[in-house]
Design a protein around this motif. Sequence first.
Motif, PDB file in Angstrom:
ATOM      1  N   ASP A 191       0.748  -1.201  -0.167  1.00 29.70           N
ATOM      2  CA  ASP A 191       0.267  -0.339  -0.130  1.00 29.70           C
ATOM      3  C   ASP A 191       0.737   1.310   0.267  1.00 29.70           C
ATOM      4  O   ASP A 191       1.112   2.480  -0.435  1.00 29.70           O
ATOM      5  CB  ASP A 191      -0.646   0.302   1.801  1.00 29.70           C
ATOM      6  CG  ASP A 191      -2.292  -1.381   1.260  1.00 29.70           C
ATOM      7  OD1 ASP A 191      -2.002  -1.977  -0.385  1.00 29.70           O
ATOM      8  OD2 ASP A 191      -2.682  -1.092   2.028  1.00 29.70           O
ATOM      9  N   LEU A 192       2.040   1.069   1.149  1.00 29.14           N
ATOM     10  CA  LEU A 192       3.275   2.506   0.757  1.00 29.14           C
ATOM     11  C   LEU A 192       3.591   2.239  -0.531  1.00 29.14           C
ATOM     12  O   LEU A 192       3.766   3.697  -1.053  1.00 29.14           O
ATOM     13  CB  LEU A 192       4.027   1.851   1.419  1.00 29.14           C
ATOM     14  CG  LEU A 192       3.366   2.257   3.183  1.00 29.14           C
ATOM     15  CD1 LEU A 192       5.021   2.241   3.768  1.00 29.14           C
ATOM     16  CD2 LEU A 192       2.902   4.188   3.151  1.00 29.14           C
ATOM     17  N   ALA A 193       3.724   1.858  -1.285  1.00 23.48           N
ATOM     18  CA  ALA A 193       4.277   1.498  -2.295  1.00 23.48           C
ATOM     19  C   ALA A 193       2.756   2.152  -3.929  1.00 23.48           C
ATOM     20  O   ALA A 193       4.149   2.792  -4.708  1.00 23.48           O
ATOM     21  CB  ALA A 193       4.436   0.127  -3.099  1.00 23.48           C
ATOM     22  N   THR A 194       1.956   1.588  -3.423  1.00 28.20           N
ATOM     23  CA  THR A 194       1.285   2.501  -4.726  1.00 28.20           C
ATOM     24  C   THR A 194       1.247   3.872  -4.176  1.00 28.20           C
ATOM     25  O   THR A 194       1.006   4.511  -4.486  1.00 28.20           O
ATOM     26  CB  THR A 194      -0.208   1.953  -3.927  1.00 28.20           C
ATOM     27  OG1 THR A 194      -0.247   0.339  -4.056  1.00 28.20           O
ATOM     28  CG2 THR A 194      -1.517   2.181  -4.725  1.00 28.20           C
ATOM     29  N   LEU A 195       1.089   3.926  -3.167  1.00 29.01           N
ATOM     30  CA  LEU A 195       1.018   4.906  -2.708  1.00 29.01           C
ATOM     31  C   LEU A 195       2.336   6.422  -3.275  1.00 29.01           C
ATOM     32  O   LEU A 195       2.344   7.369  -4.149  1.00 29.01           O
ATOM     33  CB  LEU A 195       1.008   5.611  -1.049  1.00 29.01           C
ATOM     34  CG  LEU A 195       0.718   7.121  -0.450  1.00 29.01           C
ATOM     35  CD1 LEU A 195      -0.303   8.159  -1.000  1.00 29.01           C
ATOM     36  CD2 LEU A 195       0.609   6.929   0.870  1.00 29.01           C
ATOM     37  N   VAL A 196       3.694   5.808  -3.084  1.00 34.99           N
ATOM     38  CA  VAL A 196       5.018   6.489  -3.466  1.00 34.99           C
ATOM     39  C   VAL A 196       4.922   6.389  -4.998  1.00 34.99           C
ATOM     40  O   VAL A 196       5.022   7.578  -5.370  1.00 34.99           O
ATOM     41  CB  VAL A 196       5.771   5.570  -2.989  1.00 34.99           C
ATOM     42  CG1 VAL A 196       7.286   5.918  -3.349  1.00 34.99           C
ATOM     43  CG2 VAL A 196       5.730   6.255  -1.348  1.00 34.99           C
ATOM     44  N   ALA A 203      -6.084   8.807   1.028  1.00 31.57           N
ATOM     45  CA  ALA A 203      -7.008   8.601   0.906  1.00 31.57           C
ATOM     46  C   ALA A 203      -6.781   9.053  -0.588  1.00 31.57           C
ATOM     47  O   ALA A 203      -7.220   7.883  -1.042  1.00 31.57           O
ATOM     48  CB  ALA A 203      -8.142   8.060   1.490  1.00 31.57           C
ATOM     49  N   ASP A 204      -7.861   9.884  -0.779  1.00 34.02           N
ATOM     50  CA  ASP A 204      -7.620  10.450  -2.679  1.00 34.02           C
ATOM     51  C   ASP A 204      -6.007  10.246  -2.951  1.00 34.02           C
ATOM     52  O   ASP A 204      -6.840  10.318  -4.250  1.00 34.02           O
ATOM     53  CB  ASP A 204      -7.608  12.185  -1.818  1.00 34.02           C
ATOM     54  CG  ASP A 204      -8.925  12.661  -1.180  1.00 34.02           C
ATOM     55  OD1 ASP A 204     -10.396  12.187  -1.558  1.00 34.02           O
ATOM     56  OD2 ASP A 204      -8.705  13.903  -0.248  1.00 34.02           O
ATOM     57  N   VAL A 205      -5.299  10.795  -3.118  1.00 35.09           N
ATOM     58  CA  VAL A 205      -3.963  10.037  -3.479  1.00 35.09           C
ATOM     59  C   VAL A 205      -4.142   8.508  -4.706  1.00 35.09           C
ATOM     60  O   VAL A 205      -3.614   8.196  -5.505  1.00 35.09           O
ATOM     61  CB  VAL A 205      -2.200  10.124  -3.447  1.00 35.09           C
ATOM     62  CG1 VAL A 205      -1.762   9.857  -4.016  1.00 35.09           C
ATOM     63  CG2 VAL A 205      -2.421  11.336  -2.269  1.00 35.09           C
ATOM     64  N   ILE A 206      -4.377   7.328  -3.386  1.00 37.78           N
ATOM     65  CA  ILE A 206      -4.670   6.267  -3.757  1.00 37.78           C
ATOM     66  C   ILE A 206      -5.443   6.081  -4.522  1.00 37.78           C
ATOM     67  O   ILE A 206      -5.895   5.462  -5.479  1.00 37.78           O
ATOM     68  CB  ILE A 206      -4.529   5.834  -2.266  1.00 37.78           C
ATOM     69  CG1 ILE A 206      -3.136   5.415  -1.591  1.00 37.78           C
ATOM     70  CG2 ILE A 206      -5.266   3.777  -2.583  1.00 37.78           C
ATOM     71  CD1 ILE A 206      -2.920   4.728  -0.254  1.00 37.78           C
ATOM     72  N   ALA A 207      -6.337   6.848  -4.281  1.00 32.96           N
ATOM     73  CA  ALA A 207      -7.669   7.080  -5.090  1.00 32.96           C
ATOM     74  C   ALA A 207      -7.125   6.867  -6.935  1.00 32.96           C
ATOM     75  O   ALA A 207      -9.186   7.557  -7.061  1.00 32.96           O
ATOM     76  CB  ALA A 207      -8.873   7.494  -3.963  1.00 32.96           C
ATOM     77  N   GLY A 208      -7.154   8.282  -6.585  1.00 29.67           N
ATOM     78  CA  GLY A 208      -7.038   8.834  -7.716  1.00 29.67           C
ATOM     79  C   GLY A 208      -8.309  10.160  -8.336  1.00 29.67           C
ATOM     80  O   GLY A 208      -8.349  10.597  -8.832  1.00 29.67           O
ATOM     81  N   ASN A 209      -7.875  10.814  -6.898  1.00 32.63           N
ATOM     82  CA  ASN A 209      -8.289  12.091  -6.840  1.00 32.63           C
ATOM     83  C   ASN A 209      -7.545  13.072  -7.366  1.00 32.63           C
ATOM     84  O   ASN A 209      -6.946  13.652  -6.760  1.00 32.63           O
ATOM     85  CB  ASN A 209      -8.891  12.579  -5.361  1.00 32.63           C
ATOM     86  CG  ASN A 209      -9.359  14.284  -5.313  1.00 32.63           C
ATOM     87  OD1 ASN A 209      -9.091  15.052  -5.928  1.00 32.63           O
ATOM     88  ND2 ASN A 209     -10.782  14.263  -4.323  1.00 32.63           N
TER      89      ASN A 209
END
Length: 692
Positions: free
Chosen positions: A85-90, A288-294
């Motif tokens: 999940d951290l990798a997805t965020l980074v 949460a917005d970054v991961i969700a692609g906002n």
Amino acid sequence: MNAWRAIERARARGTTDLGLVAIAALVTLVLAAYSGTTGGNTLRERTFDQLTALAGVTTIDEPVVVDIDRRSLSEVGAWPWPRADLATLVGAIADAGGKALAIDILLDEPDDRSPAGLARRLTEFGVPLDVDPATLADGDTSLAKAMARIPTVLGVGLAPQEGTPVRSPPIIVRGTFVADGLWRSEGIAGPIAALRDGAAGFGALALPGSLDGTIRNVPLLVVAGRQALPGLAVELQRNAQGAPPILIDPDADVMQVGERRVPLGTGGLMRLIPVSRADRAARHVSAADVIAGNAAEIARLAGRAVILGSSAPELGGLRTGADGSLVPSIDLQADGYAQMSAGAFPIRADDALTWERVAVAVASVLALLAARFLAPLTGAIVIGALALAWIAGASVATVSMVLVDPILPAASATITFALGSLLVAAQARRQARRVQAAFEQHLSPAVVRRIAASPDTIRLKGEAREVTALFTDIEGFSAMTSAAEPEALIGLLDAYYDVITSVAVAHEGMVAKLIGDSMNVLFNVPVDLPNHPQWALDCALALAEASARFEATPEARLLGLGRTRIGLDTGRAIVGDVGGARKLDYTAHGAAVNAASRFEQANKFLGTQIVIGPGTAERLALDLKPLGRFIVRGFPEPLALHTVWPEETGEDEKAEVRRAVAALSATPLVIDKLTPQAYRALLAGEEPRIAS
């Protein structure tokens, strides 16, 4: 005999002089010693916090803080997150075009929540597996790959024992640099090897606390074990500028980080300028917005430095900030980065405390001379001016980032003069005069007699009590003053104040202040006044009637005296004497007092003459005319305001007004954006609503 009397007078003068010298010496020694104590240091530091906050130089657009906030934990999962999940965020931050990333989280343990991590744990416990853990999905590997797509600074903890060294940035020293004064630890707690190799740099996560536990500094350079490391904010600055070497000039006591020239300061620390919560919140983006692609939020990351961390208490990153509130460490690191970008560096000279103690001694000597040779009033003016000059000069210097104590030298002069010039025998008489001067022109004779008979019924030094505050001013006064002759204007104001203060005193109010065309009246002070909200409303109605009669006089009509506008509200306030030894002002401080002043001003936006605040309205058993719910400057929540019904208003008309106000109140209006015409039109449904 005459010679003997002369000797006695000389002896008395000598005793007085010795007493003054003793007072000055005692004050100097006490304040000089206090300046070096924890209490003195805390007072000085908190004063610096307040003054440097006035500089207003900290930028808020960079860095962007990607916050693993409580919303993110709710939507993505409880902490700790899998490294995937951290990798997805980074990776999302890298895809957004962030120019550099600092992670304000210590990643010193391998991921045990990915398939590879779980397999390794099972192998460690002797569980036979049919698969090689190295072939399974590994969160640490995924995070390392994501880090490779953006220059990433990993946080390093300071530890009491040696750890695995990390790669230090290139540091070039001009001359000889003695690092003994830097913050140091015996070792470090660094990230795991799987992440260490792919990091662009490493920065110290630790934030040093002041004596009162407040975080006021971020480290620029620390010594961890046997290596020098920059602070996290410094290393992010370096990588955001292409990772140039750090240049240290010991002679100039500065550190060059790319284009940023940063004073090294005491112990290699940079003092933080306090930042408002609103400014900090403005640079936050929820993870949460970054991961969700906002898209809107992700777009804010493009071309900017980014700090990734958490404001959630669960992660343990909250620290005590300069305002006493808990501040996430990511915000403090972001404050440091922004300060470096703005070039704002509060500096306190190494020998500043010594010179301030010299100033304390000089101030005591000057106060001694004033108490000995000047009349009390003249001496008070001279010493007060000197004290204010020091406070003003030191405050200006501090706001300009040169930290100078504005309090103790001024306190030295004030205390020495007060102790040297006041006699014990005059203390009781001065107290009596103070009570009389404070109240005889502001209260009804009955209340003054009550106070004189029972001085213990009031507390001049401050108390919390419920008060009703009333404010008035004259509509169009500024325009009238520009056209009126001075003598005529002053004469009219004297007559006007005679009328309205008489009305206030007759209704058991205390006239607290007369400023320009305004009057401030307090009810339920300094002694208890049962049903004070009703007294205040009756006073407001009487003021409206009396001022209308006054407006009709030939003198008032000649100068064009405007209508008297009135605002009132009720609530808790701190009341008491405020001021120095020579000038005291019995006054009240609190939200209700501020609100009453705002409500008086609201009349010009609503076209009313009397505005009644919610605190007063809820305490009155009366049918009041509702005005609506409004956003009032200085108050976070919408406020319901009222006025009085005109006598001729019928029940049907009242019902219609209530329906219109109820419809209008669905969305609160910003009161400062209204005009009386716009407000009436909105009530009638003739114009679109004004944005709240």
